[in-house]
Design a protein around this motif. Structure first.
Motif, mmCIF file in Angstrom:
data_model
loop_
_atom_site.group_PDB
_atom_site.id
_atom_site.type_symbol
_atom_site.label_atom_id
_atom_site.label_comp_id
_atom_site.label_asym_id
_atom_site.label_seq_id
_atom_site.Cartn_x
_atom_site.Cartn_y
_atom_site.Cartn_z
ATOM 1 N N PRO A 140 46.600 29.782 45.984
ATOM 2 C CA PRO A 140 45.158 29.509 46.079
ATOM 3 C C PRO A 140 44.335 30.244 45.025
ATOM 4 C CG PRO A 140 46.096 29.868 48.248
ATOM 5 C CD PRO A 140 47.158 30.230 47.270
ATOM 6 N N GLN A 141 44.740 31.480 44.717
ATOM 7 C CA GLN A 141 44.032 32.268 43.708
ATOM 8 C C GLN A 141 44.873 32.317 42.424
ATOM 9 O OE1 GLN A 141 44.945 33.698 46.772
ATOM 10 N NE2 GLN A 141 43.060 33.127 47.814
ATOM 11 N N CYS A 175 38.154 29.146 46.830
ATOM 12 C CA CYS A 175 37.101 28.994 47.843
ATOM 13 C C CYS A 175 36.730 27.528 48.031
ATOM 14 C CB CYS A 175 35.888 29.844 47.513
ATOM 15 S SG CYS A 175 35.205 29.597 45.865
ATOM 16 N N ALA A 176 37.687 26.640 47.835
ATOM 17 C CA ALA A 176 37.454 25.220 48.112
ATOM 18 C C ALA A 176 37.096 25.056 49.582
ATOM 19 C CB ALA A 176 38.696 24.408 47.772
ATOM 20 N N PRO A 177 36.055 24.295 49.905
ATOM 21 C CA PRO A 177 35.618 24.176 51.304
ATOM 22 C C PRO A 177 36.728 23.772 52.264
ATOM 23 C CG PRO A 177 33.968 23.251 49.837
ATOM 24 C CD PRO A 177 35.153 23.587 48.977
ATOM 25 N N PRO A 217 41.802 37.204 36.501
ATOM 26 C CA PRO A 217 40.717 36.990 37.471
ATOM 27 C C PRO A 217 41.163 37.056 38.920
ATOM 28 C CG PRO A 217 41.451 34.886 36.619
ATOM 29 C CD PRO A 217 42.236 35.933 35.864
ATOM 30 N N TYR A 218 42.413 37.360 39.163
ATOM 31 C CA TYR A 218 42.960 37.300 40.519
ATOM 32 C C TYR A 218 42.167 38.111 41.547
ATOM 33 C CZ TYR A 218 46.374 37.892 44.294
ATOM 34 O OH TYR A 218 47.001 37.939 45.512
ATOM 35 N N PRO A 219 41.861 39.387 41.327
ATOM 36 C CA PRO A 219 41.158 40.133 42.374
ATOM 37 C C PRO A 219 39.780 39.569 42.692
ATOM 38 C CG PRO A 219 41.277 41.409 40.344
ATOM 39 C CD PRO A 219 42.190 40.248 40.170
ATOM 40 N N MET A 224 36.486 36.336 46.570
ATOM 41 C CA MET A 224 35.769 35.105 46.886
ATOM 42 C C MET A 224 36.337 34.445 48.135
ATOM 43 S SD MET A 224 35.537 33.646 42.974
ATOM 44 C CE MET A 224 35.203 31.958 43.498
ATOM 45 N N THR A 225 37.667 34.369 48.221
ATOM 46 C CA THR A 225 38.296 33.779 49.405
ATOM 47 C C THR A 225 37.954 34.579 50.649
ATOM 48 O OG1 THR A 225 40.166 32.920 48.109
ATOM 49 C CG2 THR A 225 40.503 33.196 50.470
ATOM 50 N N ALA A 226 38.085 35.891 50.574
ATOM 51 C CA ALA A 226 37.847 36.745 51.736
ATOM 52 C C ALA A 226 36.404 36.640 52.219
ATOM 53 C CB ALA A 226 38.190 38.191 51.396
#
Length: 335
Positions: A140-141, A175-177, A217-219, A224-226
């Protein structure tokens, strides 16, 4: 184009890619897997003259037996959990796409390291007539250690082809809905069954801090996901945190470390923690053994209970999201 319209083009290949695992929970198989994995310069960014003696002289002599025991603790009847669930995901995705657009898509699954190899899966898609291929890494990331390594492997395969298919890939869906909604639904469903713990721990696989300092950009995408998931669950800041697991070697990795967070929470009287791993689309050694077994056992010794919320795996809403992702990205190919 009507979803039920007859096929007008060659099929569109969809390659689901995950990290990989050994062929068996045995030291020899683990040694072969680790040798391939840890030889990837995207994973270990160190000069070969420095890294090779460490890898072959120390790590591959010591780590395989210990890792084999960990794999054995989570091995399924059908094989490695990662491969078993990945195959289920491919089957489910094929079913959804066939209902939406009969005959248009052909789904294959591959592992970046180990089996089934990416080269074999790509060869099969081309042999079946796929002139366009969407590569979907189930990360995802984005990280250079994962997604970029998959693209490197595709590029190496392409360099050996005479007739090239059109290829595109999905870089990330942090962060896709649809992804956040599927994660939130899985957490709510767990809480409906088991009750809500005092804290929610979102644990992501770590990378060396130096990689992030150099621009990976991973972190940021993990954050963003969290944050998106916490917002979807309407959590207050003191009800959740994110951390990083699976560090390797003596260098500094992304923090805070998952085990350190658990120690801190236990010290402050937290007794029930719900943990999930939003960076893993599929359950594997790092989720099932590291979190659900090892860290849960360590937290129990501190008089706490850590409850692992499974990865999305082949859950229907997860697979519907991936199907939507595939159809949106390949829409121009179907025009």
């Amino acid at each position: 184009m009507n979803s039920a319209a007859p096929l007008q083009h060659s099929p569109i290949g969809v390659l689901l890619v995950n990290l990989g695992s050994p062929a068996a929970p045995e030291a020899g198989a683990v040694r072969r897997y680790l040798a391939e994995f840890l030889s990837d310069p995207r994973v270990i960014e160190a000069p070969r003259w420095l890294w090779w003696p460490i890898l072959h002289g120390v790590i591959l002599r010591v780590r395989p037996r210990r890792s084999a025991e960990a794999y054995d603790s989570v091995w399924m009847t059908e094989g490695s959990p990662l491969l078993v669930y990945s195959r289920r995901q491919a089957t489910a995705l094929q079913g959804i796409l066939d209902r939406q657009a009969p005959g248009v898509y052909q789904v294959a699954v591959a592992m970046r390291y180990g089996s089934p190899p990416m080269t074999v899966a790509l060869d099969r898609l081309c042999a079946s007539g796929c002139e366009r291929i969407l590569v979907l890494p189930l990360y995802p990331q984005y990280s250079a250690t994962t997604t970029a390594s998959v693209i490197d492997s595709v590029g190496a395969w392409l360099s050996a082809q005479r007739a090239l298919p059109e290829v595109q890939w999905v870089n990330q869906y942090a962060c896709a809905p649809g992804y956040i909604a599927a994660l939130a639904a899985s957490v709510r469903a767990y809480w409906d069954r088991m009750g809500q713990g005092e804290r929610l721990l979102m644990s992501f696989h770590g990378i060396p801090q130096r990689y992030a300092d150099l621009g990976d950009p991973y972190p940021v995408q993990c954050q963003m996901t969290a944050q998106a998931l916490a917002a979807a669950l309407a959590l207050e800041p003191d009800q959740w945190t994110m951390a990083f697991q699976s560090r390797f070697g003596p260098t500094r990795w992304l923090g805070p470390y998952t085990d350190d967070v658990l120690v801190e929470w236990a010290t402050h009287g937290v007794r029930t923690v719900d943990a999930l791993c939003p960076g893993f689309a599929t359950d594997c050694l790092e989720t099932l053994e590291e979190i659900a077994i090892r860290y849960a056992g360590e937290f129990q010794k501190m008089n706490g209970t850590l409850r692992y919320i499974p990865a999305l795996n082949d859950a229907p809403d997860h697979m519907e999201f991936l199907a939507d992702l595939v159809t949106c990205r390949t829409m121009p190919w179907r025009a």
